[in-house]
Write an enzyme that holds these catalytic residues in place. Structure first.
Site, PDB file in Angstrom:
ATOM      1  N   GLY A  63       0.783  -1.226   0.000  1.00  0.00           N
ATOM      2  CA  GLY A  63       0.000   0.000   0.000  1.00  0.00           C
ATOM      3  C   GLY A  63       0.814   1.275   0.000  1.00  0.00           C
ATOM      4  CB  CYS A  85     -26.193  -8.765 -17.723  1.00  0.00           C
ATOM      5  SG  CYS A  85     -25.566  -8.643 -19.414  1.00  0.00           S
ATOM      6  CB  CYS A 138     -25.054 -12.858 -20.240  1.00  0.00           C
ATOM      7  SG  CYS A 138     -24.428 -12.054 -18.761  1.00  0.00           S
ATOM      8  CB  CYS A 153     -21.550  -7.960 -18.319  1.00  0.00           C
ATOM      9  SG  CYS A 153     -22.490  -9.269 -17.593  1.00  0.00           S
ATOM     10  CB  CYS A 170     -20.984 -10.333 -21.035  1.00  0.00           C
ATOM     11  SG  CYS A 170     -22.727 -10.076 -21.424  1.00  0.00           S
TER      12      CYS A 170
END
Lengths: 292, 202
Positions: free
Chosen positions: A32, A241, A244, A266, A272
């Site tokens: 980090g 979605c 899909c 998506c 997808c």
């Protein structure tokens, strides 16, 4: 061919790669923490992913398989041109399938599929400093990180609640890595924040213009900042979605016409496509066999 | 002083690909502390520098990284070899060094004498490459920390005396501190400063 300029493998010269590699190793050792590095000019403008490209160029080898996504999509300009860049300068195999890739360079999304051990996710980062919009001076933010003084970030989240009743930050949502450094996860939607937590994959972040590299090793705690009475929440979508039928994925809005027609699909195009290839179909989708 | 012939031999056969391969092992090793990696290419490092330690030196050192060597390594062909192949300068000041190489069986210098970075810039710290007798035999230790799912076992034979004590003090400095690579012949493992080392039970 002979009068064309020739480049080293993966474009960067070896000394630059060594410098970036040393920065990556220190970044992994201090999860980090933003390691300054001598970012180079790349054959693309700052803001187009020069940080991610330099990391990818420094870690990639001839056996790697590269996937590049831009907002989850494999087929947008930034993704296509970076993929073509490495296919040309490093002659590596490229793919759009998340699980076939050994290195995935991404702009602002994490793939929906859970990443595996051995994969490396390389983020393109515009502003690496999470405190930058609260404190513009680098000397000050560096001291704040040194002293682990992150109260200002909590004040900012609190002001969100005071003004809006909830934490209104929806992307680049600050996280705390391994219990020490507060880190900007790059402008991924906060929907993706939980995927960073204890991930099997190594995550590297490169900011070319701002000249910073940072990292999250695998199996590292990544906690989104929140309050006990206002816990961190991800976005939810009220429909699946349209192509899909996937639920629990991040959706993009697509305008269909000038009469207010729209659909939500998506954002991860590979996810997808794979679902549709398996026969999943949403309300506006066409069954794959019928489409062919 | 004449340059020893063995300072000029060896090196990476294919510098671009070989240094990438060694770096990737190192990156993966730092990301997953305690996993043992094996270096495939022989760089012909002069004794007493081990194969893995030599490969790491060539992959990561250059004119930006002063290198510190123990007295025994100083007297060998190693300083000439490292300088010739990587361009790194050899320093006698521990605090200046970005990389330090320590051969097997030497007394461990105090970690506190090497650069551990500052609270603002903890990355400005040394990486110590310490040769041990073996990494698949000997004292059993348990590692935990970032990069490790729960705990990971590690076996080290010939770990220098006082290593675990020094490591505990090093870890208390976090985010400052040095990072360590333990090498044994062509094998190595990485210990970034975040790792907690405890004696394995039983």
């Amino acid at each position: 061919m002979s009068d064309l300029a020739t480049y080293n493998f993966a474009y960067l010269d070896e000394q630059t790669k060594r410098m970036i590699r040393r920065a990556i190793l220190k970044a992994i050792a201090i999860p980090g923490y933003q390691v300054p590095f001598a970012s180079r000019e790349m054959p693309m403008p700052y803001g187009w992913g020069t940080g991610g490209v330099q990391i990818t160029a420094s870690i990639i080898g001839p056996d790697d398989v590269l996937k590049v996504i831009d907002q989850g999509a494999d087929d947008t300009t930034n993704a296509v041109s970076i993929r073509a860049f490495f296919a040309k300068v490093a002659n590596v195999a490229v793919t759009t399938h998340t699980h076939d890739a050994s290195i995935i360079q991404t702009r602002h999304r994490i793939p929906e599929k859970t990443l595996l051990e051995g994969q490396v996710l390389v983020y393109q980062v515009p502003i690496p400093e999470p405190l930058r919009f609260l404190e513009p001076r680098e000397t000050e933010t560096r001291t704040m990180h040194a002293l682990e003084e992150y109260g200002l970030m909590h004040v900012k989240l609190y002001e969100d609640i005071a003004l809006n009743g909830h934490i209104a930050t929806t992307y680049a949502y600050p996280v705390k890595v391994a219990g020490r450094y507060v880190m900007d996860p790059s402008p991924i939607p906060k929907f993706d924040n939980p995927k960073m937590h204890l991930s099997e994959a190594l995550q590297l972040f490169g900011a070319g213009r701002e000249k910073r590299i940072y990292a999250i090793p695998p199996h590292t705690a990544v906690v989104s900042l929140d309050f006990e009475d206002h816990p961190f929440e991800v976005q939810t979508f009220d429909r699946p979605c349209a192509l899909c039928g996937a639920e629990d994925v991040y959706l993009d809005e697509v305008i269909l016409d000038d009469k207010g027609g729209r659909m939500f699909v998506c954002s991860d195009t590979d996810h997808c496509e794979e679902r549709r290839a398996c026969g999943c179909v949403g309300e506006l989708g066409v069954k794959q066999e019928a489409a062919e | 002083m004449a340059v020893a012939a063995d300072s000029l031999t060896g090196g990476f056969a294919q510098p671009v690909y070989d240094s990438q391969a060694v770096f990737r092992l190192m990156m993966d090793g730092m990301a997953r502390p305690g996993t043992v990696k094996t270096v495939a290419t022989d760089v012909g490092a002069p004794a007493p520098l081990g194969l893995a330690a030599g490969a790491i030196a060539l992959a990561l050192c250059d004119h930006d990284t002063p290198v510190w060597l123990t007295a025994a390594l100083q007297k060998s062909a190693v300083p000439g070899w490292v300088s010739f192949h990587s361009g790194a300068t050899i320093t006698r000041e521990k605090a200046e060094a970005r990389f330090a190489f320590i051969e097997a069986g030497t007394a461990l210098p105090s970690f506190g004498l090497f650069a551990s970075g500052t609270q603002e810039y903890p990355d400005r710290s040394a990486t110590l490459v310490i040769e041990v007798a073996a990494l698949d035999d000997g004292k059993a230790l348990t590692l935990s920390g970032p990069g490790i799912a729960a705990t990971r076992g590690m076996r080290v034979k010939g770990l220098p005396d006082g290593f675990t004590g020094q490591w505990t003090m090093n870890r208390a400095l976090f985010p400052r501190g040095v990072d360590v690579v333990l090498t044994a012949g062509d094998r190595f493992l990485c210990l970034p400063r975040t790792v907690l080392i405890t004696l394995a039970e039983g």
